[in-house]
Design an enzyme around this catalytic site. Sequence first.
Site, PDB file in Angstrom:
ATOM      1  N   ILE A 178      68.560  16.560 114.442  1.00  0.00           N
ATOM      2  CA  ILE A 178      69.348  17.177 114.239  1.00  0.00           C
ATOM      3  C   ILE A 178      70.396  17.925 115.552  1.00  0.00           C
ATOM      4  CG2 ILE A 178      70.063  19.782 113.140  1.00  0.00           C
ATOM      5  CD1 ILE A 178      69.397  17.158 110.541  1.00  0.00           C
TER       6      ILE A 178
ATOM      7  N   ARG B 288      74.821  33.063 116.571  1.00  0.00           N
ATOM      8  CA  ARG B 288      76.056  31.570 115.931  1.00  0.00           C
ATOM      9  C   ARG B 288      76.063  32.189 114.890  1.00  0.00           C
ATOM     10  NH1 ARG B 288      76.993  27.438 119.220  1.00  0.00           N
ATOM     11  NH2 ARG B 288      77.135  26.571 116.807  1.00  0.00           N
TER      12      ARG B 288
ATOM     13  N   LYS C 164      65.159  34.336 106.817  1.00  0.00           N
ATOM     14  CA  LYS C 164      66.604  35.091 108.097  1.00  0.00           C
ATOM     15  C   LYS C 164      67.560  34.036 107.682  1.00  0.00           C
ATOM     16  CE  LYS C 164      66.102  32.697 112.085  1.00  0.00           C
ATOM     17  NZ  LYS C 164      67.906  31.762 112.289  1.00  0.00           N
ATOM     18  N   ASN C 165      67.310  32.105 107.075  1.00  0.00           N
ATOM     19  CA  ASN C 165      68.334  31.564 107.533  1.00  0.00           C
ATOM     20  C   ASN C 165      68.869  31.577 105.609  1.00  0.00           C
ATOM     21  OD1 ASN C 165      68.171  31.078 109.516  1.00  0.00           O
ATOM     22  ND2 ASN C 165      67.248  28.853 109.285  1.00  0.00           N
TER      23      ASN C 165
ATOM     24  N   CYS D  83      75.306  27.090 123.778  1.00  0.00           N
ATOM     25  CA  CYS D  83      74.182  27.643 122.774  1.00  0.00           C
ATOM     26  C   CYS D  83      72.822  26.829 123.429  1.00  0.00           C
ATOM     27  CB  CYS D  83      73.982  26.974 121.304  1.00  0.00           C
ATOM     28  SG  CYS D  83      72.891  27.126 120.291  1.00  0.00           S
TER      29      CYS D  83
ATOM     30  N   ARG E 286      64.391  37.764 116.816  1.00  0.00           N
ATOM     31  CA  ARG E 286      65.581  37.246 116.038  1.00  0.00           C
ATOM     32  C   ARG E 286      64.748  36.765 114.368  1.00  0.00           C
ATOM     33  NH1 ARG E 286      69.900  33.192 119.094  1.00  0.00           N
ATOM     34  NH2 ARG E 286      70.143  33.867 116.916  1.00  0.00           N
TER      35      ARG E 286
ATOM     36  N   ASP F 163      63.226  23.722 112.301  1.00  0.00           N
ATOM     37  CA  ASP F 163      62.836  24.415 112.533  1.00  0.00           C
ATOM     38  C   ASP F 163      61.811  24.523 112.580  1.00  0.00           C
ATOM     39  OD1 ASP F 163      65.263  24.924 113.170  1.00  0.00           O
ATOM     40  OD2 ASP F 163      65.862  26.376 110.950  1.00  0.00           O
TER      41      ASP F 163
ATOM     42  N   ARG G  25      76.181  22.209 118.476  1.00  0.00           N
ATOM     43  CA  ARG G  25      76.767  22.739 117.820  1.00  0.00           C
ATOM     44  C   ARG G  25      77.955  23.603 116.723  1.00  0.00           C
ATOM     45  NH1 ARG G  25      72.128  27.042 116.778  1.00  0.00           N
ATOM     46  NH2 ARG G  25      72.612  27.130 114.637  1.00  0.00           N
ATOM     47  N   PRO G  26      79.281  22.493 117.502  1.00  0.00           N
ATOM     48  CA  PRO G  26      80.626  22.400 117.612  1.00  0.00           C
ATOM     49  C   PRO G  26      80.654  23.322 115.466  1.00  0.00           C
ATOM     50  CG  PRO G  26      79.708  20.570 116.948  1.00  0.00           C
ATOM     51  CD  PRO G  26      78.809  21.323 117.679  1.00  0.00           C
TER      52      PRO G  26
ATOM     53  N   ASP H 126      83.420  22.107 113.798  1.00  0.00           N
ATOM     54  CA  ASP H 126      84.698  21.856 113.117  1.00  0.00           C
ATOM     55  C   ASP H 126      84.958  21.034 112.216  1.00  0.00           C
ATOM     56  OD1 ASP H 126      82.086  19.815 114.163  1.00  0.00           O
ATOM     57  OD2 ASP H 126      83.783  18.394 113.263  1.00  0.00           O
TER      58      ASP H 126
HETATM   59  N1  EPU Z   1      77.363  20.251 113.343  1.00  0.00           N
HETATM   60  C1  EPU Z   1      78.974  19.214 113.903  1.00  0.00           C
HETATM   61  N2  EPU Z   1      79.976  20.610 113.003  1.00  0.00           N
HETATM   62  C2  EPU Z   1      80.139  21.483 112.523  1.00  0.00           C
HETATM   63  C3  EPU Z   1      78.546  22.331 111.688  1.00  0.00           C
HETATM   64  C4  EPU Z   1      77.509  21.405 112.460  1.00  0.00           C
HETATM   65  O1  EPU Z   1      78.771  18.996 114.771  1.00  0.00           O
HETATM   66  O2  EPU Z   1      80.988  21.727 111.513  1.00  0.00           O
HETATM   67  C5  EPU Z   1      76.072  19.168 113.892  1.00  0.00           C
HETATM   68  C6  EPU Z   1      75.420  20.618 114.703  1.00  0.00           C
HETATM   69  O3  EPU Z   1      75.515  20.669 116.232  1.00  0.00           O
HETATM   70  C7  EPU Z   1      74.414  20.193 114.163  1.00  0.00           C
HETATM   71  C8  EPU Z   1      74.211  19.685 113.137  1.00  0.00           C
HETATM   72  O4  EPU Z   1      75.513  19.705 112.599  1.00  0.00           O
HETATM   73  O5  EPU Z   1      74.092  18.985 115.603  1.00  0.00           O
HETATM   74  C9  EPU Z   1      73.394  19.999 111.826  1.00  0.00           C
HETATM   75  O6  EPU Z   1      74.145  21.425 112.314  1.00  0.00           O
HETATM   76  P1  EPU Z   1      74.248  22.695 111.399  1.00  0.00           P
HETATM   77  O7  EPU Z   1      75.798  23.426 111.377  1.00  0.00           O
HETATM   78  O8  EPU Z   1      73.013  22.781 110.334  1.00  0.00           O
HETATM   79  O9  EPU Z   1      73.464  24.083 111.882  1.00  0.00           O
HETATM   80  P2  EPU Z   1      73.647  25.832 111.240  1.00  0.00           P
HETATM   81  O10 EPU Z   1      74.253  25.501 109.840  1.00  0.00           O
HETATM   82  O11 EPU Z   1      74.164  26.537 113.021  1.00  0.00           O
HETATM   83  C10 EPU Z   1      71.074  25.925 110.397  1.00  0.00           C
HETATM   84  C11 EPU Z   1      70.410  27.431 110.305  1.00  0.00           C
HETATM   85  C12 EPU Z   1      69.743  26.134 111.937  1.00  0.00           C
HETATM   86  C13 EPU Z   1      68.347  25.194 111.887  1.00  0.00           C
HETATM   87  C14 EPU Z   1      69.962  24.491 110.739  1.00  0.00           C
HETATM   88  C15 EPU Z   1      69.945  23.376 110.573  1.00  0.00           C
HETATM   89  C16 EPU Z   1      71.029  29.455 109.682  1.00  0.00           C
HETATM   90  C17 EPU Z   1      72.299  30.880 110.290  1.00  0.00           C
HETATM   91  N3  EPU Z   1      70.610  28.447 110.936  1.00  0.00           N
HETATM   92  O12 EPU Z   1      72.341  25.783 111.441  1.00  0.00           O
HETATM   93  O13 EPU Z   1      68.959  27.791 112.136  1.00  0.00           O
HETATM   94  O14 EPU Z   1      68.212  24.570 112.746  1.00  0.00           O
HETATM   95  O15 EPU Z   1      70.555  24.771 109.914  1.00  0.00           O
HETATM   96  O16 EPU Z   1      68.925  22.974 109.412  1.00  0.00           O
HETATM   97  O17 EPU Z   1      71.521  28.670 108.193  1.00  0.00           O
HETATM   98  C18 EPU Z   1      66.954  28.954 113.202  1.00  0.00           C
HETATM   99  O18 EPU Z   1      66.645  29.318 112.247  1.00  0.00           O
HETATM  100  O19 EPU Z   1      66.072  28.990 113.960  1.00  0.00           O
HETATM  101  C19 EPU Z   1      68.125  27.617 113.281  1.00  0.00           C
HETATM  102  C20 EPU Z   1      68.698  27.440 114.395  1.00  0.00           C
END
Ligand code: EPU
Length: 417
Positions: A327, A93, A22-23, A117, A397, A305, A122-123, A125
């Site tokens: 995380i 998201r 998926k990811n 969420c 999902r 995950d 999960r911002p 920024d």
């Molecule tokens: N974060 C920030 N600012 C940003 C981006 C992230 O503060 O601009 C923080 C988040 O709040 C979080 C941490 O950084 O605390 C890590 O977030 P990340 O951005 O890595 O997560 P993501 O990219 O939104 C992906 C996967 C998630 C998985 C996470 C961590 C996808 C589509 N989603 O999310 O998958 O948990 O990386 O490995 O790739 C799932 O499949 O169940 C799932 C939630």
Amino acid sequence: MDKLVIQGGSPLSGEVRVSGAKNAALPLMCASLLTGEPVRFSNLPRLKDVTTMLGLLARMGVQVSLDDRLGVELRAERVTEPLAPYDLVKTMRASILVLGPLLARCGEARVSLPGGCAIGLRPVDQHVKGLQQMGAEIRVDQGYIAARAGRLRGARIVADIVTVTGTENLMMAATLAHGTTVLENAAREPEVADLANCLNAMGARIRGAGTDVITIEGVDHLHGTAHAIMPDRIETGTFLAAAAATGGTIRLHGTDGKILDAVLDKLREAGAEVQVEPGVVSLAMRRRPKSVSLRTAPYPAFPTDMQAQFMALDAIAEGTGVITETIFENRFMHALELQRLGADIEISGNTAIVRGAPRLQGATVMATDLRASASLVIAGLVAEGETTVERIYHLDRGYESIEEKLSQLGARIRRVH
Ligand code: EPU
């Protein structure tokens, strides 16, 4: 709303095929926005999130043709409306992944801010900061990220925290920028490398994906390609954890043990015999599992995950396991539901202390997010009697036909509409 009804107590046994990740699929589909030529994907998982992403791309003018053999062709000949509306972003998201490609291709994008969420704030920024450093003008307007840019410029971008979709968004945007972009403190997840491989096959010049420094030399245009989506390491890990918890013996095909080291190490520590061959991972658990302690962190460390699924394993293991989530700040909601099945879990901040119980007892529980749902299914497979897992739309999902695959492994599980 659909539910899963599980009669616990049967060890999983047999063989099953793992789906595409998926990811990896979600960012890969967004990469098709970067070219007017067709991009073909095989090994596409049949998931709600994939359907949502296809719907979003179609709304922007991307031509979508699905075939009945897990393939899809996406052709973004013209992007008619560079917009990701709130009603789609709030359900998924990962819609934020269109921001980078849209800006690079169209010079503008409007993407709804994701909002609350279940697993944490999960911002986004870091996505915004990186694109601004590449020359984009970004403001928040009525709940939307409104972004504009001429041709993006290469930049050196140092992420404040490691973000998976942030790295993917910036990497995609940088492929068409003028000059070279260097992403430091980049995410090293295998899904980032899969995306880079596909982008390179489209004509991009990316080096270092899979390490924490990624260098992207911008090119003038990208072209079509065909790409096989990598296997889902989290689906693989979930089935392995389920087999370990039930004292089962399983063989998973179409997967890759090399991208799952941290999880396989913990399964071995729990007492499982794990074997990795090309394309296959097998597991046999011939004893009550031993508790394991773990700490989630970005790849290659233990994935967030897989945290919930290991909490279910620890709940019936011998001994006490300490699980630390680093995380997401709110990813322990499954603990309360596991307690309804008789688990002994104490939460203190981002740490859970799980004292293994000799048995769990079936009950009705509610899924709160995707991986939490998977942990409840695992607990239900182990519990005595009947467990009903409600709100399984979360599960749909991210897990393809989970009840069919588990039934194939001998589980007594059915979906009730
Ligand atoms: N974060 C920030 N600012 C940003 C981006 C992230 O503060 O601009 C923080 C988040 O709040 C979080 C941490 O950084 O605390 C890590 O977030 P990340 O951005 O890595 O997560 P993501 O990219 O939104 C992906 C996967 C998630 C998985 C996470 C961590 C996808 C589509 N989603 O999310 O998958 O948990 O990386 O490995 O790739 C799932 O499949 O169940 C799932 C939630």
